[in-house]
Design a protein around this motif. Structure first.
Motif, PDB file in Angstrom:
ATOM      1  N   GLY A   1       0.807  -1.220   0.000  1.00  0.00           N
ATOM      2  CA  GLY A   1       0.000   0.000   0.000  1.00  0.00           C
ATOM      3  C   GLY A   1       0.840   1.269   0.000  1.00  0.00           C
ATOM      4  O   GLY A   1       0.516   2.249  -0.687  1.00  0.00           O
ATOM      5  N   ILE A   2       1.947   1.261   0.736  1.00  0.00           N
ATOM      6  CA  ILE A   2       2.755   2.467   0.859  1.00  0.00           C
ATOM      7  C   ILE A   2       3.507   2.762  -0.426  1.00  0.00           C
ATOM      8  O   ILE A   2       3.775   3.919  -0.770  1.00  0.00           O
ATOM      9  N   LEU A   3       3.854   1.722  -1.183  1.00  0.00           N
ATOM     10  CA  LEU A   3       4.606   1.918  -2.424  1.00  0.00           C
ATOM     11  C   LEU A   3       3.719   2.351  -3.587  1.00  0.00           C
ATOM     12  O   LEU A   3       4.223   2.771  -4.631  1.00  0.00           O
ATOM     13  N   ILE A   4       2.417   2.255  -3.404  1.00  0.00           N
ATOM     14  CA  ILE A   4       1.507   2.714  -4.463  1.00  0.00           C
ATOM     15  C   ILE A   4       1.591   4.223  -4.641  1.00  0.00           C
ATOM     16  O   ILE A   4       1.489   4.741  -5.750  1.00  0.00           O
ATOM     17  N   TYR A   5       1.820   4.931  -3.545  1.00  0.00           N
ATOM     18  CA  TYR A   5       1.864   6.395  -3.564  1.00  0.00           C
ATOM     19  C   TYR A   5       3.216   6.843  -4.109  1.00  0.00           C
ATOM     20  O   TYR A   5       4.263   6.593  -3.500  1.00  0.00           O
ATOM     21  N   SER A   6       3.228   7.521  -5.222  1.00  0.00           N
ATOM     22  CA  SER A   6       4.462   7.853  -5.937  1.00  0.00           C
ATOM     23  C   SER A   6       5.450   8.695  -5.121  1.00  0.00           C
ATOM     24  O   SER A   6       6.652   8.384  -5.107  1.00  0.00           O
ATOM     25  N   PRO A   7       5.031   9.782  -4.428  1.00  0.00           N
ATOM     26  CA  PRO A   7       6.002  10.571  -3.659  1.00  0.00           C
ATOM     27  C   PRO A   7       6.716   9.758  -2.581  1.00  0.00           C
ATOM     28  O   PRO A   7       7.916   9.932  -2.358  1.00  0.00           O
ATOM     29  N   THR A   8       5.972   8.862  -1.926  1.00  0.00           N
ATOM     30  CA  THR A   8       6.594   8.026  -0.901  1.00  0.00           C
ATOM     31  C   THR A   8       7.543   7.022  -1.532  1.00  0.00           C
ATOM     32  O   THR A   8       8.646   6.784  -1.022  1.00  0.00           O
ATOM     33  N   ARG A   9       7.132   6.438  -2.645  1.00  0.00           N
ATOM     34  CA  ARG A   9       7.987   5.479  -3.343  1.00  0.00           C
ATOM     35  C   ARG A   9       9.292   6.136  -3.788  1.00  0.00           C
ATOM     36  O   ARG A   9      10.384   5.569  -3.639  1.00  0.00           O
ATOM     37  N   THR A  10       9.180   7.365  -4.285  1.00  0.00           N
ATOM     38  CA  THR A  10      10.378   8.096  -4.720  1.00  0.00           C
ATOM     39  C   THR A  10      11.283   8.411  -3.537  1.00  0.00           C
ATOM     40  O   THR A  10      12.514   8.274  -3.626  1.00  0.00           O
ATOM     41  N   ALA A  11      10.690   8.840  -2.426  1.00  0.00           N
ATOM     42  CA  ALA A  11      11.484   9.185  -1.244  1.00  0.00           C
ATOM     43  C   ALA A  11      12.211   7.959  -0.693  1.00  0.00           C
ATOM     44  O   ALA A  11      13.382   8.052  -0.294  1.00  0.00           O
ATOM     45  N   ILE A  12      11.530   6.826  -0.676  1.00  0.00           N
ATOM     46  CA  ILE A  12      12.165   5.593  -0.183  1.00  0.00           C
ATOM     47  C   ILE A  12      13.326   5.201  -1.085  1.00  0.00           C
ATOM     48  O   ILE A  12      14.395   4.798  -0.609  1.00  0.00           O
ATOM     49  N   TRP A  13      13.135   5.342  -2.385  1.00  0.00           N
ATOM     50  CA  TRP A  13      14.212   4.997  -3.310  1.00  0.00           C
ATOM     51  C   TRP A  13      15.422   5.921  -3.132  1.00  0.00           C
ATOM     52  O   TRP A  13      16.570   5.479  -3.146  1.00  0.00           O
ATOM     53  N   GLN A  14      15.163   7.204  -2.922  1.00  0.00           N
ATOM     54  CA  GLN A  14      16.259   8.152  -2.714  1.00  0.00           C
ATOM     55  C   GLN A  14      17.039   7.850  -1.436  1.00  0.00           C
ATOM     56  O   GLN A  14      18.248   8.068  -1.370  1.00  0.00           O
ATOM     57  N   MET A  15      16.333   7.353  -0.431  1.00  0.00           N
ATOM     58  CA  MET A  15      17.000   7.038   0.836  1.00  0.00           C
ATOM     59  C   MET A  15      17.810   5.749   0.743  1.00  0.00           C
ATOM     60  O   MET A  15      18.881   5.639   1.327  1.00  0.00           O
ATOM     61  N   THR A  16      17.282   4.771   0.019  1.00  0.00           N
ATOM     62  CA  THR A  16      17.934   3.462  -0.002  1.00  0.00           C
ATOM     63  C   THR A  16      18.960   3.314  -1.123  1.00  0.00           C
ATOM     64  O   THR A  16      19.832   2.456  -1.051  1.00  0.00           O
ATOM     65  N   LYS A  17      18.869   4.166  -2.148  1.00  0.00           N
ATOM     66  CA  LYS A  17      19.769   4.048  -3.299  1.00  0.00           C
ATOM     67  C   LYS A  17      21.245   4.140  -2.906  1.00  0.00           C
ATOM     68  O   LYS A  17      22.055   3.307  -3.358  1.00  0.00           O
ATOM     69  N   PRO A  18      21.659   5.122  -2.068  1.00  0.00           N
ATOM     70  CA  PRO A  18      23.082   5.177  -1.689  1.00  0.00           C
ATOM     71  C   PRO A  18      23.542   3.939  -0.929  1.00  0.00           C
ATOM     72  O   PRO A  18      24.669   3.470  -1.117  1.00  0.00           O
ATOM     73  N   ILE A  19      22.672   3.409  -0.079  1.00  0.00           N
ATOM     74  CA  ILE A  19      23.033   2.218   0.693  1.00  0.00           C
ATOM     75  C   ILE A  19      23.198   1.022  -0.227  1.00  0.00           C
ATOM     76  O   ILE A  19      24.163   0.259  -0.136  1.00  0.00           O
TER      77      ILE A  19
END
Length: 477
Positions: A448-466
């Motif tokens: 459900g949380i990944l359906i929302y685009s702004p949240t999905r983008t924010a999560i990707w930005q946080m996890t991408k460097p890791i």
């Protein structure tokens, strides 16, 4: 830091589960009273020197002088409380209901040394290196404490396990410190004291917030008699279970302080403003669904994990889970306020909430027992968080990820309904049953949380460097 928090939480929580099942709620109630006593006594034996040392060392100037001055101040400050505690040994034993007075003083002194070593490492901007050290204490409490318990040491086994972990933390933290111990100076001592006299108040607030309820509950046990040690044990277990939702939040707030301090020294407040919403979002994405899930599974969590006698605190667990939503934001407000060198404002907010906390605990515990204690803690900490946000907003623009948080709340409500239906169909009697239902809720929430685009983008930005750093290390290997 997050990985260390996971290991630390799992180790400590596993210990709580084992000791709860083996010993029951009453011995844990005695141990929690002992730890609460140490927590409150850490206030007069520190007086803000540890946080002041972290702040000054993180600024990068005269580190050896500040370290020597901090050691000197800590050594002087701890003498009087320790002597008074030794003289009051019989009264302490009576209050705790066990012969633990002398070892309490020993642990207190060692704990203060270990705490300073950890703060120095953070001041050296080596927060990540403190991660492994933080896992030592709960794992020692679990292994040494359990071994001594099966050898027949009773509640003392838990205390000795705590002592062993504290000693290891002291030795390893100071072994890793790179700053040389220079010569103390009057100016450095004055600087540490000037910062510490304000920063000690937020420290007091955190300690009072964590332990004053246990102390007052224990006092009602001995003086009024309307509280049992079993209820205290169940209450603290509910508190510790609710803390699992804060692993990300505490990892973030521990990491951002020295970095914010350095940016403030460089005048780069715009960078602080940019990071605050990024620091708040991961925490909110965890604590909101955790609160929703706890509303449905509170009794099952306590019964399956600890035993049926702990279900007396089911409503306490729900209250504390809701309070963790507030606490996840507190660190995002309080740590930057301290980092920009405004500890006096944090002190004002904390003093107000401490007064409210103590008054509400006394009144509500008398009327409602452990439920009143949970409500008092939640209300007072909510006030503390609001005041910190108000003060910080005077210097730094605060932007919170409100839309992402709102979407998380909506998805959490859907998840809560589906988990309720599932738990009605599946009778939860074992840990595998509980894990299945919890994982079902997690899967629903993540989808459900990944359906929302702004949240999905924010999560990707946080996890991408890791992910990128991990992938590069794997490819190099």
């Amino acid at each position: 830091m997050f990985i260390s928090k996971v290991i630390k939480s799992i180790g400590g929580f596993l210990a709580v589960i084992i000791f709860s099942r083996e010993a029951g709620a009453s011995p844990l109630g005695t141990y929690y009273g002992f730890i609460a006593f140490i927590g409150i006594l850490s206030i007069p034996t520190d007086l803000g020197i540890e946080s002041a040392a972290e702040k000054r060392i993180s600024e990068g100037k005269d580190r050896d002088t500040y370290l020597a001055s901090a050691i000197l101040l800590k050594s002087v400050i701890i003498i009087v409380p320790s002597v008074l505690l030794l003289l009051a040994n019989n009264y302490i034993n009576q209050y705790l209901g066990a012969e633990l007075g002398y070892i309490l003083v020993l642990i207190l002194v060692i704990d203060q040394g270990a705490g300073l070593g950890m703060r120095v490492l953070r001041g050296e901007l080596r927060v990540g290196e403190t991660a492994l050290i933080q896992t030592i204490h709960p794992l020692s409490w679990l292994t040494v404490g359990y071994y001594l318990y099966i050898q027949g040491y009773g509640v003392s086994a838990l205390v000795y396990g705590h002592l062993f972990g504290t000693i290891l933390t002291l030795v390893i933290s100071w072994w890793k410190v790179e700053t040389n111990v220079g010569y103390p100076s009057i100016n450095a001592c004055r600087s540490l004291f000037d910062y510490g006299k304000y920063s000690v108040v937020p420290s007091i607030g955190g300690t009072v917030y964590s332990w004053i309820d246990i102390l007052i509950l224990t006092l009602f046990l001995t003086e009024v008699g309307n509280i049992t040690r079993g209820e205290i044990g169940a209450y603290e277990n509910a508190w510790r279970l609710s803390l699992l939702a804060l692993m990300i939040s505490r990892s973030i707030e521990t990491t951002i302080f020295p970095q914010f301090s350095q940016w403030d020294a460089e005048g780069a407040t715009d960078r602080i403003e940019e990071v605050i919403p990024k620091a708040a979002l991961p925490s909110l994405l965890v604590v909101i669904p955790a609160f929703a899930g706890t509303i449905v599974l509170s009794k099952d969590l306590l019964r399956v994990l600890f035993g049926s006698e702990f279900t007396v605190a089911w409503l306490v667990l729900i209250i504390f889970s809701g309070e963790k939503v507030i606490q996840s934001l507190y660190g995002v407000f309080a740590r930057p306020l301290m980092a920009i060198d405004r500890p006096e404002l944090s002190a004002y907010a904390t003093i107000t909430s401490i007064i409210v906390n103590i008054i509400l605990n006394i009144v509500l515990i008398f009327e409602f027992g452990i439920i009143g204690a949970a409500a008092a803690t939640t209300i007072s900490f909510g006030l503390n968080t609001i005041l910190h946000a108000r003060y910080l907003n005077k210097f730094i623009k605060i932007d919170l990820p409100l839309f992402q948080a709102a979407w998380s709340a909506v998805v959490s409500l859907v998840m809560m309904l589906l988990v309720y239906i599932t738990s009605s169909i599946i009778v939860i009697n074992t840990i595998p049953d509980l894990i299945f239902v919890v994982l079902f809720g997690v899967i629903i929430y993540v989808i459900g949380i990944l359906i929302y685009s702004p949240t999905r983008t924010a999560i990707w930005q946080m996890t991408k460097p890791i992910i990128g750093k991990f992938s590069s290390k794997v490819s190099v290997s």
